[in-house]
Design an enzyme around this catalytic site. Structure first.
Site, PDB file in Angstrom:
ATOM      1  N   HIS A 190       0.838  -1.203   0.000  1.00  0.00           N
ATOM      2  CA  HIS A 190       0.000   0.000   0.000  1.00  0.00           C
ATOM      3  C   HIS A 190       0.871   1.250   0.000  1.00  0.00           C
ATOM      4  O   HIS A 190       0.602   2.199  -0.752  1.00  0.00           O
ATOM      5  CB  HIS A 190      -0.903  -0.018   1.238  1.00  0.00           C
ATOM      6  N   GLU A 191       1.905   1.272   0.816  1.00  0.00           N
ATOM      7  CA  GLU A 191       2.771   2.452   0.886  1.00  0.00           C
ATOM      8  C   GLU A 191       3.534   2.658  -0.421  1.00  0.00           C
ATOM      9  O   GLU A 191       3.708   3.793  -0.882  1.00  0.00           O
ATOM     10  CB  GLU A 191       3.734   2.334   2.069  1.00  0.00           C
ATOM     11  N   GLU A 202      -6.302   7.300  -0.726  1.00  0.00           N
ATOM     12  CA  GLU A 202      -6.181   6.101   0.118  1.00  0.00           C
ATOM     13  C   GLU A 202      -6.864   4.911  -0.545  1.00  0.00           C
ATOM     14  O   GLU A 202      -6.338   3.796  -0.546  1.00  0.00           O
ATOM     15  CB  GLU A 202      -6.786   6.361   1.499  1.00  0.00           C
ATOM     16  N   HIS A 256       1.414   4.408  -2.932  1.00  0.00           N
ATOM     17  CA  HIS A 256       1.432   5.868  -2.801  1.00  0.00           C
ATOM     18  C   HIS A 256       2.615   6.457  -3.570  1.00  0.00           C
ATOM     19  O   HIS A 256       2.498   7.502  -4.216  1.00  0.00           O
ATOM     20  CB  HIS A 256       1.542   6.272  -1.331  1.00  0.00           C
TER      21      HIS A 256
END
Length: 286
Positions: free
Chosen positions: A134-135, A207, A138
């Site tokens: 997930h990071e 997100e 980003h």
């Protein structure tokens, strides 16, 4: 439902349109340009240097390939970065009990990912893999750039409103007020709030997109869903003193680290964990 990228584009257009409307009504062309330049200068500085400032603020310690204690964590990030076709980011650990993680850096070539000691303790290796994917999403989506642009425009709107309060609003070529005083006051009060709401909505959309892209990078949406549920449960039981002292950093985290829970999702930088989990589980069934 609008795709997350399209939703982000619509929201970015909305905040720019709001800036134009407020700037013209309150500050005029001159005031609008001054406010934009000031906000832009502050956020350009933040774009280039905020990553180092945030990592220092949280006391982050860099993890390298020869670090025995966190070797598996480092190798996990390396493998995920390869999956995402990204340069290897710098990897950090934060000595913080609250489980959380974030990414920072102005572009994929200058990125860093950080995880807390708390998240290492409560998550399985599979769940941690989902979080770090997930990071990295980003990073791949250049969300730092998107948040900087939205912050620049929101800051400019707030600056124009403050100038309007101090100077009594914009005036036309004859020196007359260009706006009804009552309307002007309402605009000065409500415009910064509207800009903040749009900025928060952009953050929530990013997100959702990072959840989707992260699940694709790891190939395991169920793992990220399980991790989000665990982090949400523990994060609201353990105080993150640094985040409480610097609430502007909350939007960077995978789960809102602040102890105060908003009564309205409009005022949240993060979507509800329940909705995020539902979307991820929907991905897992397809």
């Amino acid at each position: 439902m609008l795709g997350n990228w399209l939703k982000t584009a619509v929201l970015m257009a909305a905040i720019v349109a709001l800036f134009g409307m407020v700037g013209a009504a309150i500050g005029g062309a001159g005031g609008m340009m001054v406010a934009l330049l000031l906000a832009g200068a502050m956020n350009i500085y933040a774009y280039w240097f905020s990553d180092k400032a945030v990592l220092k603020m949280y006391g982050a310690q860099e993890v390298t390939a020869d670090n025995l204690q966190f070797r598996s964590y480092y190798q996990m990030v390396r493998q995920l970065a390869e999956n995402a076709q990204l340069p290897m980011p710098k990897v950090y650990i934060i000595n913080e009990s609250q489980p959380n993680a974030f990414a920072t850096g102005r572009n994929p070539e200058n990125a860093a990912v950080a995880a807390t000691a708390g998240i290492m303790r409560i998550l399985s290796e599979r769940e941690l893999r989902g979080v770090m994917a997930h990071e990295l999403a980003h990073v791949k989506n250049r969300d730092t750039l998107i948040s900087t642009i939205s912050a620049t425009v929101a800051g400019a709107i707030a600056s124009i409103a403050q100038f309007g309060m101090l100077l009594g609003g914009g005036r036309d070529n004859n020196g007359e007020r260009s706006l009804n005083p009552v309307v002007g006051i309402l605009l000065m009060l409500l415009a910064p709030l509207a800009a903040s709401l749009i900025q928060m909505a952009i953050s929530r959309a990013r997100e959702f997109e990072a959840d989707k892209a992260g699940a694709e990078i790891s190939g395991d949406p169920k793992a990220l869903a399980s991790a989000l549920e665990k982090i949400h449960h523990y994060a609201h039981q353990v105080t993150n003193k640094t985040a409480e002292a610097h609430p502007e950093t909350a939007q960077m985290m995978i789960i809102n680290p602040l102890s105060g829970i908003s009564f309205d999702r409009l005022f949240s930088t993060h979507p509800s964990t329940e909705e995020r989990v539902t979307r991820l589980m929907g991905m897992a069934t397809h």
